[in-house]
Design an enzyme around this catalytic site. Structure first.
Site, PDB file in Angstrom:
ATOM      1  N   LYS A 171       0.754  -1.056   0.158  1.00  0.00           N
ATOM      2  CA  LYS A 171      -0.426   0.083  -0.149  1.00  0.00           C
ATOM      3  C   LYS A 171       1.055   1.206  -0.021  1.00  0.00           C
ATOM      4  O   LYS A 171       2.175   1.086   0.601  1.00  0.00           O
ATOM      5  CB  LYS A 171      -0.785   0.090   0.972  1.00  0.00           C
ATOM      6  CG  LYS A 171      -0.664  -0.129   2.934  1.00  0.00           C
ATOM      7  CD  LYS A 171      -1.269  -0.686   3.472  1.00  0.00           C
ATOM      8  CE  LYS A 171      -0.549  -0.713   4.942  1.00  0.00           C
ATOM      9  NZ  LYS A 171      -1.191  -0.602   6.229  1.00  0.00           N
ATOM     10  N   HIS A 184      -6.821  10.155   5.842  1.00  0.00           N
ATOM     11  CA  HIS A 184      -8.098  10.083   7.063  1.00  0.00           C
ATOM     12  C   HIS A 184      -8.943  11.148   7.350  1.00  0.00           C
ATOM     13  O   HIS A 184     -10.488  10.780   7.510  1.00  0.00           O
ATOM     14  CB  HIS A 184      -7.585   9.681   8.310  1.00  0.00           C
ATOM     15  CG  HIS A 184      -6.705   7.787   7.544  1.00  0.00           C
ATOM     16  ND1 HIS A 184      -5.452   7.986   7.574  1.00  0.00           N
ATOM     17  CD2 HIS A 184      -7.650   7.189   8.575  1.00  0.00           C
ATOM     18  CE1 HIS A 184      -5.305   6.825   7.959  1.00  0.00           C
ATOM     19  NE2 HIS A 184      -6.294   6.200   8.329  1.00  0.00           N
ATOM     20  N   ASP A 256      -8.587   1.241   0.387  1.00  0.00           N
ATOM     21  CA  ASP A 256      -8.509   1.900   1.441  1.00  0.00           C
ATOM     22  C   ASP A 256      -9.207   1.482   2.031  1.00  0.00           C
ATOM     23  O   ASP A 256     -10.568   1.460   1.585  1.00  0.00           O
ATOM     24  CB  ASP A 256      -7.256   2.750   1.640  1.00  0.00           C
ATOM     25  CG  ASP A 256      -6.681   3.323   3.514  1.00  0.00           C
ATOM     26  OD1 ASP A 256      -7.332   2.633   4.348  1.00  0.00           O
ATOM     27  OD2 ASP A 256      -5.995   3.976   3.308  1.00  0.00           O
TER      28      ASP A 256
END
Length: 484
Positions: A171, A184, A256
């Site tokens: 990732k 996020h 994700d």
């Protein structure tokens, strides 16, 4: 007319959910029997090894080929050791040592522990090239800033992990290392032409594909030249044209977490994001950490509706579910016991410590730990030198920009000061605190985050650990001669 049960099962086969607490609730197991691909374990699911093994056994009772995933990167991102800190250094420390065999051994040790607990997929390694010192979400999770070095260690990590029967997931494609925002919380932008990505960010992904990595995770980042206004997770140009066609990846593409604002804000909701990700070429959709049966059902229903109204081709969802099933079939517990706690991680962390300046001192110091927030990826994991200090060495806490330096001066008295922090170069008030203390005291700065280019000119010594794991803390204390 009721929902087609075949389509519901197909949709569930593309979803990676999660559940609260140490014991899987009935709905989490029942959904597996209905076709749900699997669950991700977080720190809230983990108390001790016996409990984790019992939980994964309960999940396998729902379906034997369940995918049990976890974010176990070592270093600053650990779920198994969230209560104490990881006994392994993370990627930045391993990249600093620059011994690919050591990297392979560390990841093989992590993989063996996961396999013994019934975990089948590790959402690691992070193979991003951390080219931005101010990067708030990658940093020490990266093997470094040099694409070639990162590529070599990424391949070694994948080889070590997958030799244990645990699938690796590299990732965050096509590279999160140049961002200065955390996906996020928002949608970061990397505004460079594809040629720059190929030279700077993509070599590690090419290396892990060559090493046989079984999964690649998407990044919720915007690369305007490839993704337009949306994130890579929703971009067919990135997931299909670049990853599948140009780089030849044949494994599973995992998103994700779709609950992250970088995805949710772009899609308008988790269900809509799931449809867009599948259409772009993703196979396994990570819903996130805060999941219940209602959310899983709503996402599955949105996928079914999209097949019905033409937003999604059924063949694309069948392809995704097929790749996910293949990932599940290729991974699984080997039954091998985890390796003995032979100090591998602690020895590795010690090799990573870098010292600039003079560590000699006339007396035992006052150790001052500067408060630092944690990212969502890291979670609140203990860090610092505290657990490793010899008896009699006093510790104090400070908040940069709030703690009065004079208070610390009085507390230190005639003693030197060891100032311990994470990402001090970008922590408001940290430089001023260090300089104020150095004006009257001998100061050694211990940087346990990404060190960046800044060095505290007034300090007598600067120590970089390249991570804040339990192993890194012990290594720093040992280097400073502060252990018993």
């Amino acid at each position: 007319m009721g929902q087609d049960p075949g389509l519901r099962r197909l949709a569930l086969g593309t979803l990676l959910a999660a559940y609260p607490g140490p014991v899987p609730p009935d709905w989490a197991v029942d959904l597996l029997a209905d076709g749900l691909a699997g669950h991700t374990l977080f720190g809230t699911n983990i108390h001790d090894p016996a409990q984790v093994a019992a939980a994964t056994a309960a999940l396998r009772a729902g379906r034997p080929d369940v995918i049990v995933a976890i974010d176990e990167e070592g270093g600053d991102v650990t779920r198994l050791a969230h209560a104490t800190g990881s006994p392994y250094p993370g990627n930045a420390a391993l990249g600093t040592v620059d011994d690919p065999e050591l990297t392979r051994q560390v990841y093989a040790a992590i993989g063996a522990e996961l396999a013994a607990l019934g975990v089948t997929l590790d959402l690691a390694p992070t193979v991003d090239v951390n080219t931005a010192d101010e990067n708030p979400v990658i940093g020490t999770r990266s093997f470094g800033a040099d694409p070639k070095r990162v590529a070599v260690h990424s391949a070694a990590a994948v080889t070590g992990l997958q030799a244990t029967g645990v699938a690796a997931c590299a990732k965050h494609f096509p590279g999160h290392g140049a961002t200065v925002a955390d996906s996020h919380h928002e949608l970061p932008t990397v505004d460079v032409p594809p040629a720059v990505l190929r030279e700077r960010d993509l070599p590690p992904f090419a290396a892990v594909v060559d090493a046989g990595v079984r999964a690649v995770m998407t990044a919720h980042i915007r690369v305007p030249a490839l993704t337009g206004d949306g994130p890579a997770t929703f971009s067919r140009a990135v997931l299909h044209d670049l990853l599948r066609v140009e780089y030849g990846f044949t494994g599973a593409v995992i998103t994700d977490a779709l609950e992250m604002k970088g995805a949710v804000l772009a899609a308008g909701g988790v269900g809509t994001g799931a449809v867009r990700a599948l259409a772009a070429g993703a196979d396994l959709l990570c819903i996130g950490a805060r999941v219940d049966a209602e959310l899983v059902e709503s996402v599955a229903a949105e996928i079914v509706a999209a097949i019905g109204d033409g937003r999604l081709a059924r063949e694309r969802v069948e392809e995704a579910a097929g790749r996910t099933a293949a990932l599940a079939a290729a991974s699984g517990p080997t039954g091998a016991p985890p390796p003995a706690a032979d100090g591998l991680g602690y020895a590795a962390a010690l090799r990573a410590v870098r010292v600039e300046g003079d560590l000699t001192r006339s007396a035992a110091p006052l150790v001052v730990q500067v408060h630092a927030t944690s990212t969502i990826a890291e979670g609140r994991v203990p860090w610092g030198l505290g657990p490793h200090l010899a008896a009699g060495i006093e510790q104090a806490r400070a908040v940069a920009g709030e703690t009065d330096p004079e208070q610390l001066r009085r507390l230190a008295g005639d003693r030197p000061v060891v100032l311990v922090g994470r990402h001090l170069h970008r922590l408001p008030g940290a430089r001023e605190l260090m300089e104020a203390l150095a004006a009257t005291h001998q100061v050694t700065v211990v940087e346990m985050g990404w060190p960046g280019a800044w060095r505290p000119g007034a300090a007598r010594a600067f120590v970089a650990t390249y991570g804040a794991s339990h192993a890194n803390g012990r290594a720093a204390a040992q280097t400073l001669g502060l252990t018993a």
